[in-house]
Design a protein around this motif. Structure first.
Motif, PDB file in Angstrom:
ATOM      1  N   MET A   1     -56.416  62.414  25.972  1.00 21.05           N
ATOM      2  CA  MET A   1     -57.417  61.460  26.488  1.00 21.05           C
ATOM      3  C   MET A   1     -56.878  60.030  26.387  1.00 21.05           C
ATOM      4  SD  MET A   1     -60.434  60.538  27.595  1.00 21.05           S
ATOM      5  CE  MET A   1     -61.615  59.188  27.441  1.00 21.05           C
ATOM      6  N   ALA A   2     -57.074  59.251  27.430  1.00 21.76           N
ATOM      7  CA  ALA A   2     -56.644  57.843  27.406  1.00 21.76           C
ATOM      8  C   ALA A   2     -57.333  57.129  26.237  1.00 21.76           C
ATOM      9  CB  ALA A   2     -57.016  57.173  28.716  1.00 21.76           C
ATOM     10  N   ARG A   3     -56.627  56.192  25.625  1.00 29.97           N
ATOM     11  CA  ARG A   3     -57.275  55.451  24.540  1.00 29.97           C
ATOM     12  C   ARG A   3     -57.092  53.953  24.758  1.00 29.97           C
ATOM     13  NH1 ARG A   3     -54.509  53.637  19.667  1.00 29.97           N
ATOM     14  NH2 ARG A   3     -52.269  53.705  20.024  1.00 29.97           N
ATOM     15  N   LEU A   4     -58.029  53.196  24.179  1.00 30.41           N
ATOM     16  CA  LEU A   4     -57.965  51.739  24.268  1.00 30.41           C
ATOM     17  C   LEU A   4     -57.170  51.182  23.102  1.00 30.41           C
ATOM     18  CD1 LEU A   4     -61.594  50.588  25.133  1.00 30.41           C
ATOM     19  CD2 LEU A   4     -59.557  50.495  26.585  1.00 30.41           C
ATOM     20  N   ILE A   5     -56.319  50.214  23.395  1.00 32.25           N
ATOM     21  CA  ILE A   5     -55.631  49.471  22.342  1.00 32.25           C
ATOM     22  C   ILE A   5     -56.096  48.024  22.475  1.00 32.25           C
ATOM     23  CG2 ILE A   5     -53.394  48.748  21.455  1.00 32.25           C
ATOM     24  CD1 ILE A   5     -52.211  51.228  22.789  1.00 32.25           C
ATOM     25  N   LEU A   6     -56.672  47.509  21.408  1.00 27.35           N
ATOM     26  CA  LEU A   6     -57.332  46.210  21.494  1.00 27.35           C
ATOM     27  C   LEU A   6     -56.580  45.115  20.763  1.00 27.35           C
ATOM     28  CD1 LEU A   6     -60.958  47.268  20.535  1.00 27.35           C
ATOM     29  CD2 LEU A   6     -59.926  47.190  22.793  1.00 27.35           C
ATOM     30  N   ARG A   7     -56.544  43.962  21.388  1.00 23.67           N
ATOM     31  CA  ARG A   7     -56.210  42.747  20.666  1.00 23.67           C
ATOM     32  C   ARG A   7     -57.392  41.799  20.815  1.00 23.67           C
ATOM     33  NH1 ARG A   7     -50.799  40.954  23.341  1.00 23.67           N
ATOM     34  NH2 ARG A   7     -51.787  42.195  24.967  1.00 23.67           N
ATOM     35  N   ILE A   8     -57.611  40.995  19.781  1.00 26.03           N
ATOM     36  CA  ILE A   8     -58.681  40.009  19.839  1.00 26.03           C
ATOM     37  C   ILE A   8     -58.035  38.639  19.849  1.00 26.03           C
ATOM     38  CG2 ILE A   8     -60.645  39.026  18.578  1.00 26.03           C
ATOM     39  CD1 ILE A   8     -60.879  42.007  17.387  1.00 26.03           C
ATOM     40  N   GLU A   9     -58.348  37.862  20.878  1.00 25.49           N
ATOM     41  CA  GLU A   9     -57.815  36.499  20.959  1.00 25.49           C
ATOM     42  C   GLU A   9     -58.914  35.534  20.544  1.00 25.49           C
ATOM     43  OE1 GLU A   9     -55.030  34.795  24.179  1.00 25.49           O
ATOM     44  OE2 GLU A   9     -57.017  34.015  24.708  1.00 25.49           O
ATOM     45  N   LEU A  10     -58.635  34.761  19.499  1.00 22.08           N
ATOM     46  CA  LEU A  10     -59.614  33.790  19.016  1.00 22.08           C
ATOM     47  C   LEU A  10     -59.540  32.516  19.863  1.00 22.08           C
ATOM     48  CD1 LEU A  10     -58.937  34.401  15.222  1.00 22.08           C
ATOM     49  CD2 LEU A  10     -60.849  35.274  16.583  1.00 22.08           C
ATOM     50  N   ASP A  11     -60.538  31.649  19.694  1.00 21.84           N
ATOM     51  CA  ASP A  11     -60.551  30.367  20.423  1.00 21.84           C
ATOM     52  C   ASP A  11     -59.261  29.589  20.256  1.00 21.84           C
ATOM     53  OD1 ASP A  11     -62.892  30.431  21.705  1.00 21.84           O
ATOM     54  OD2 ASP A  11     -63.990  29.102  20.353  1.00 21.84           O
ATOM     55  N   SER A  12     -58.656  29.721  19.087  1.00 20.79           N
ATOM     56  CA  SER A  12     -57.423  28.983  18.791  1.00 20.79           C
ATOM     57  C   SER A  12     -56.213  29.586  19.505  1.00 20.79           C
ATOM     58  CB  SER A  12     -57.169  28.995  17.284  1.00 20.79           C
ATOM     59  OG  SER A  12     -57.046  30.338  16.842  1.00 20.79           O
TER      60      SER A  12
END
Lengths: 113, 113
Positions: A1-12
């Protein structure tokens, strides 16, 4: 099954992703940056750099190092470090569950392994 | 506000992320890989490689090139290429909306820009 890989970009504009989260989890489990790096297949220097970026990203440190230099006395996760992991994993879990139909449609159109 | 940056990893372990999606959108808008590459700040070679990976990833091509070589006659998005963009943007939008509370909490704990 396809999976999500996440990065979180902050305001900075700094980003935190799967590698950093996995390292935080391993520091918690192993009690040192060098053991975490080894388990994750990274050099100590690379792991230290990633964790140092996480520590600078937020107002509160995610990792505390004990006396004896950066790793001589071991390292442990702070309460805030645990909070970062929990929030990242919650985001991952919510995002994956609620986009399962779209992920399945992409997997169905993909060439096999 | 913190934002999510997504990659999708298929069963075959290949990944598709923001860069490839943006290139697909630019090919649709500009009608050629070289114009898309220029707008996105990539070399033609790099853009071609990314798009070729997308074309190999799925059973149906996402980009069709016209006669005159890979870019001599221009390039256009196929219906399936448009579907990939729509699904990726839907996943992004659902994931971002439904994890807004967690993203806000991380941003609130972050050092400013």
């Amino acid at each position: 099954m396809a999976r999500l890989i996440l990065r979180i970009e902050l305001d900075s504009k700094v980003r935190i992703g799967e590698d950093a989260i996995r390292l935080l989890e391993l520091v918690e489990a192993k009690g040192s940056i060098s053991a975490a790096a080894r388990t994750h297949g990274l050099t100590f220097r690379r792991a230290w750099t990633v964790l140092d970026e996480v520590n600078r990203m937020f107002k509160t440190p995610a990792i505390a190092t004990q006396c004896g230099g950066i790793d001589g006395g071991g390292a442990r996760l702070t309460d805030f470090g645990r909070e970062i992991i929990d929030r990242y994993r919650a985001i991952e879990s919510i995002a994956t569950c609620l986009t399962a139909d779209e992920l399945s449609a992409l997997e169905a159109a993909a060439n096999g392994p």
